[in-house]
Design a protein around this motif. Structure first.
Motif, PDB file in Angstrom:
ATOM      1  N   VAL A   1       0.844  -1.201   0.000  1.00  0.00           N
ATOM      2  CA  VAL A   1       0.000   0.000   0.000  1.00  0.00           C
ATOM      3  C   VAL A   1       0.873   1.243   0.000  1.00  0.00           C
ATOM      4  N   SER A   2       0.727   2.046  -1.027  1.00  0.00           N
ATOM      5  CA  SER A   2       1.443   3.313  -1.118  1.00  0.00           C
ATOM      6  C   SER A   2       0.455   4.466  -1.040  1.00  0.00           C
ATOM      7  N   HIS A   3       1.001   5.678  -0.955  1.00  0.00           N
ATOM      8  CA  HIS A   3       0.127   6.847  -0.838  1.00  0.00           C
ATOM      9  C   HIS A   3      -0.676   7.056  -2.106  1.00  0.00           C
ATOM     10  N   GLY A   4      -0.013   6.929  -3.239  1.00  0.00           N
ATOM     11  CA  GLY A   4      -0.637   7.242  -4.523  1.00  0.00           C
ATOM     12  C   GLY A   4      -0.175   8.601  -5.010  1.00  0.00           C
ATOM     13  N   THR A   5      -0.072   8.744  -6.316  1.00  0.00           N
ATOM     14  CA  THR A   5       0.393   9.998  -6.889  1.00  0.00           C
ATOM     15  C   THR A   5      -0.247  10.210  -8.255  1.00  0.00           C
ATOM     16  N   SER A   6      -0.401  11.464  -8.626  1.00  0.00           N
ATOM     17  CA  SER A   6      -0.906  11.793  -9.959  1.00  0.00           C
ATOM     18  C   SER A   6       0.232  11.925 -10.961  1.00  0.00           C
ATOM     19  N   ASP A   7       1.484  11.807 -10.481  1.00  0.00           N
ATOM     20  CA  ASP A   7       2.643  11.885 -11.357  1.00  0.00           C
ATOM     21  C   ASP A   7       2.837  10.532 -12.049  1.00  0.00           C
ATOM     22  N   ALA A   8       2.772  10.512 -13.367  1.00  0.00           N
ATOM     23  CA  ALA A   8       2.815   9.252 -14.107  1.00  0.00           C
ATOM     24  C   ALA A   8       4.140   8.530 -13.894  1.00  0.00           C
ATOM     25  N   GLU A   9       5.249   9.270 -13.878  1.00  0.00           N
ATOM     26  CA  GLU A   9       6.557   8.635 -13.684  1.00  0.00           C
ATOM     27  C   GLU A   9       6.677   8.057 -12.287  1.00  0.00           C
ATOM     28  N   GLY A  10       6.191   8.791 -11.281  1.00  0.00           N
ATOM     29  CA  GLY A  10       6.227   8.286  -9.915  1.00  0.00           C
ATOM     30  C   GLY A  10       5.364   7.049  -9.745  1.00  0.00           C
ATOM     31  N   ALA A  11       4.171   7.059 -10.331  1.00  0.00           N
ATOM     32  CA  ALA A  11       3.279   5.902 -10.237  1.00  0.00           C
ATOM     33  C   ALA A  11       3.903   4.681 -10.901  1.00  0.00           C
ATOM     34  N   ARG A  12       4.545   4.891 -12.032  1.00  0.00           N
ATOM     35  CA  ARG A  12       5.185   3.777 -12.733  1.00  0.00           C
ATOM     36  C   ARG A  12       6.357   3.213 -11.927  1.00  0.00           C
ATOM     37  N   ALA A  13       7.115   4.085 -11.280  1.00  0.00           N
ATOM     38  CA  ALA A  13       8.260   3.625 -10.479  1.00  0.00           C
ATOM     39  C   ALA A  13       7.809   2.768  -9.309  1.00  0.00           C
ATOM     40  N   ILE A  14       6.723   3.158  -8.653  1.00  0.00           N
ATOM     41  CA  ILE A  14       6.206   2.374  -7.528  1.00  0.00           C
ATOM     42  C   ILE A  14       5.646   1.040  -8.032  1.00  0.00           C
ATOM     43  N   ALA A  15       4.965   1.067  -9.174  1.00  0.00           N
ATOM     44  CA  ALA A  15       4.469  -0.180  -9.756  1.00  0.00           C
ATOM     45  C   ALA A  15       5.627  -1.107 -10.103  1.00  0.00           C
ATOM     46  N   ASP A  16       6.733  -0.546 -10.564  1.00  0.00           N
ATOM     47  CA  ASP A  16       7.909  -1.365 -10.871  1.00  0.00           C
ATOM     48  C   ASP A  16       8.462  -2.039  -9.607  1.00  0.00           C
ATOM     49  N   LEU A  17       8.437  -1.312  -8.483  1.00  0.00           N
ATOM     50  CA  LEU A  17       8.881  -1.904  -7.219  1.00  0.00           C
ATOM     51  C   LEU A  17       7.992  -3.083  -6.840  1.00  0.00           C
ATOM     52  N   VAL A  18       6.682  -2.900  -6.926  1.00  0.00           N
ATOM     53  CA  VAL A  18       5.746  -3.976  -6.575  1.00  0.00           C
ATOM     54  C   VAL A  18       5.958  -5.173  -7.496  1.00  0.00           C
ATOM     55  N   ASP A  19       6.158  -4.920  -8.791  1.00  0.00           N
ATOM     56  CA  ASP A  19       6.402  -6.013  -9.744  1.00  0.00           C
ATOM     57  C   ASP A  19       7.691  -6.756  -9.405  1.00  0.00           C
ATOM     58  N   ALA A  20       8.724  -6.015  -9.006  1.00  0.00           N
ATOM     59  CA  ALA A  20      10.004  -6.648  -8.666  1.00  0.00           C
ATOM     60  C   ALA A  20       9.866  -7.524  -7.430  1.00  0.00           C
ATOM     61  N   VAL A  21       9.080  -7.065  -6.461  1.00  0.00           N
ATOM     62  CA  VAL A  21       8.829  -7.878  -5.270  1.00  0.00           C
ATOM     63  C   VAL A  21       8.076  -9.148  -5.648  1.00  0.00           C
ATOM     64  N   ALA A  22       7.074  -9.019  -6.524  1.00  0.00           N
ATOM     65  CA  ALA A  22       6.295 -10.187  -6.945  1.00  0.00           C
ATOM     66  C   ALA A  22       7.173 -11.196  -7.685  1.00  0.00           C
ATOM     67  N   THR A  23       8.095 -10.714  -8.499  1.00  0.00           N
ATOM     68  CA  THR A  23       9.000 -11.609  -9.228  1.00  0.00           C
ATOM     69  C   THR A  23       9.925 -12.354  -8.271  1.00  0.00           C
ATOM     70  N   THR A  24      10.333 -11.664  -7.197  1.00  0.00           N
ATOM     71  CA  THR A  24      11.245 -12.259  -6.227  1.00  0.00           C
ATOM     72  C   THR A  24      10.530 -13.246  -5.307  1.00  0.00           C
ATOM     73  N   LEU A  25       9.208 -13.105  -5.170  1.00  0.00           N
ATOM     74  CA  LEU A  25       8.412 -13.983  -4.306  1.00  0.00           C
ATOM     75  C   LEU A  25       7.386 -14.736  -5.149  1.00  0.00           C
ATOM     76  N   PRO A  26       7.813 -15.704  -5.964  1.00  0.00           N
ATOM     77  CA  PRO A  26       6.875 -16.377  -6.859  1.00  0.00           C
ATOM     78  C   PRO A  26       5.802 -17.191  -6.138  1.00  0.00           C
ATOM     79  N   ASP A  27       6.046 -17.518  -4.862  1.00  0.00           N
ATOM     80  CA  ASP A  27       5.069 -18.309  -4.116  1.00  0.00           C
ATOM     81  C   ASP A  27       4.108 -17.444  -3.304  1.00  0.00           C
ATOM     82  N   VAL A  28       4.177 -16.116  -3.487  1.00  0.00           N
ATOM     83  CA  VAL A  28       3.312 -15.202  -2.752  1.00  0.00           C
ATOM     84  C   VAL A  28       2.493 -14.378  -3.750  1.00  0.00           C
ATOM     85  N   GLU A  29       1.201 -14.269  -3.496  1.00  0.00           N
ATOM     86  CA  GLU A  29       0.374 -13.371  -4.297  1.00  0.00           C
ATOM     87  C   GLU A  29       0.625 -11.939  -3.821  1.00  0.00           C
ATOM     88  N   VAL A  30       1.072 -11.089  -4.717  1.00  0.00           N
ATOM     89  CA  VAL A  30       1.390  -9.703  -4.386  1.00  0.00           C
ATOM     90  C   VAL A  30       0.391  -8.792  -5.089  1.00  0.00           C
TER      91      VAL A  30
END
Length: 258
Positions: free
Chosen positions: A9-38
């Motif tokens: 859970v993040s704060h959220g932002t209207s900045d497209a680049e910031g939103a994409r960067a946070i989504a990239d972090l979540v995706d990287a965590v999901a890739t690192t934890l294949p046995d966990v639903e993220v």
């Protein structure tokens, strides 16, 4: 038994680049934890709203705040919604943590390489620009983060707040006009734009998520927060074994409550 869902859970932002960067972090965590639903959610600006999403999730959930300190969103929003779901728990926020100091130091080192005028060995302190909050716990966290960065750099670090507290960034820069500004923000957005504006042409480091690569330290930190909270959730949900005497005989351990 499946591992708990990780709800980032993040704060959220209207900045497209910031939103994409946070989504990239979540995706990287999901890739690192294949046995966990993220999954991801937000407390403001973006959708899905965490308070609306959490009740729709079946099974145990670990809420990991993609926030840098304790404050209203952690204490009120996230713990408030978790209290309504017996098998949900909230982890510690991301900061303060030495891994964040590593990323901040890397950003400063890059700035000193790219901008010859930036001298980290000068007598001027590094100014750590933080969002700020009226919550007393956030002040403790900001001061702890400044200490961790100072220890990492071997240099003096002064705090400046972008809201709610003093000194503010313009005041800190008047006191230290040649200082470099270390941006203690997760990603680009309102507060980063404010930092750049108030710095008035001085060197400002990118946020922790610069939109180029996701630092491994941040991935590791989110996973560590998840693992710590998962252990608490599992421990609280495990039935008491062995002979039991007294008024709680026959009961089981209660579900976690943040």
């Amino acid at each position: 038994m499946r591992r708990p869902i990780l709800l980032a859970v993040s704060h959220g932002t209207s900045d497209a680049e910031g939103a994409r960067a946070i989504a990239d972090l979540v995706d990287a965590v999901a890739t690192t934890l294949p046995d966990v639903e993220v999954r991801s959610a937000f407390v403001d600006v973006q959708q899905p709203d965490a308070a609306d999403l959490l009740p729709t999730i079946d099974g145990p959930v670990v809420i990991v705040p993609l926030l840098l300190s304790r404050g209203f969103h952690v204490h009120h929003d996230l713990h408030g919604m978790a209290a309504k779901k017996a098998d949900a728990v909230v982890s510690d926020p991301m900061g303060p943590d030495p891994r964040l100091a590593e990323v901040l130091a890397d950003r400063l080192a890059a700035a000193s390489t790219e901008t010859p005028a930036v001298d980290l060995d000068s007598r001027e302190p590094v100014i750590l620009a933080v969002a700020g909050s009226r919550d007393p716990a956030s002040l403790t966290d900001a001061e702890a983060m400044a200490s961790l960065l100072s220890l990492r750099l071997g240099a003096r670090v002064e705090l400046a707040y972008l809201a709610a507290r003093q000194p503010d960034l313009p005041g800190a820069l008047r006191e230290h006009p040649d200082a470099v500004v270390s941006t203690y923000l997760l990603a680009r957005g309102f507060f980063f734009d404010m930092t750049a504006s108030q710095a008035d042409g001085r060197t400002v480091t990118p946020p922790l998520l610069d939109g180029v690569t996701v630092p491994q330290q941040l991935i590791d930190l989110v996973i560590a927060r998840y693992d710590q909270a998962s252990a608490r959730l599992l421990e609280s949900a495990t039935p008491i074994s062995g002979p039991i005497t007294g008024p709680i005989a026959g009961s089981t351990a209660g579900a976690a409550r943040p």
